[in-house]
Design a protein around this motif. Structure first.
Motif: not given
Length: 143
Positions: A24-47
């Motif tokens: 499976s490929r996973v989107g920002i929202k699911e990642i943020a929820k899965g690791i309990n992190s803010p979406e905008h912050f994790i998006a920058k990190i993953l980028q």
């Protein structure tokens, strides 16, 4: 010990490895929820991790983040170095610029052992090592 950015990066990489293992490929929202992190912050990190080649992404309806075979075998040390640099593995425990073997700080020799142990553990631990423990609810990525 690690910056908050690095903590989220490690957790996200492990979470993505678990999803990749499930094909499976996973989107920002699911990642943020899965690791309990803010979406905008994790998006920058993953980028940033994608730009540095530690992580892959695909755009479109079936897009998301994933790890290829080589990325699954990366060490946790690779992630730490990409996010926080390698100072944690070589720097002075008291933050002194001139700490060395010949001019040590008060904790130099004991801290050197701790640093080496940390490096060895992170260098010998692969991203994909945790997927089974997560799937069996033996380990967790959020509180």
């Amino acid at each position: 010990m690690f910056s908050k950015t690095c903590e989220y990066a490690i957790r996200a990489m492990i979470f993505i490895a678990q999803k990749t293992r499930q094909d499976s490929r996973v989107g920002i929202k699911e990642i943020a929820k899965g690791i309990n992190s803010p979406e905008h912050f994790i998006a920058k990190i993953l980028q940033d991790l994608t730009r540095k080649g530690l992580l892959q992404s695909a755009k479109g309806p079936s897009g998301g983040f994933y790890l290829d075979k080589a990325s699954m075998k990366q060490s946790l040390a690779d992630v730490v170095k990409a996010v926080d640099g390698d100072k944690i593995f070589y720097g002075c425990g008291l933050g002194l610029k001139q700490c060395s073997e010949t001019k040590p700080c008060p904790i130099h020799f004991e801290f050197k052992k701790v640093r080496q142990g940390l490096f060895d553990m992170l260098q010998n631990t692969r991203i994909d090592a945790f997927t089974e423990a997560l799937e069996n609810n033996i380990a967790f990525l959020k509180r």
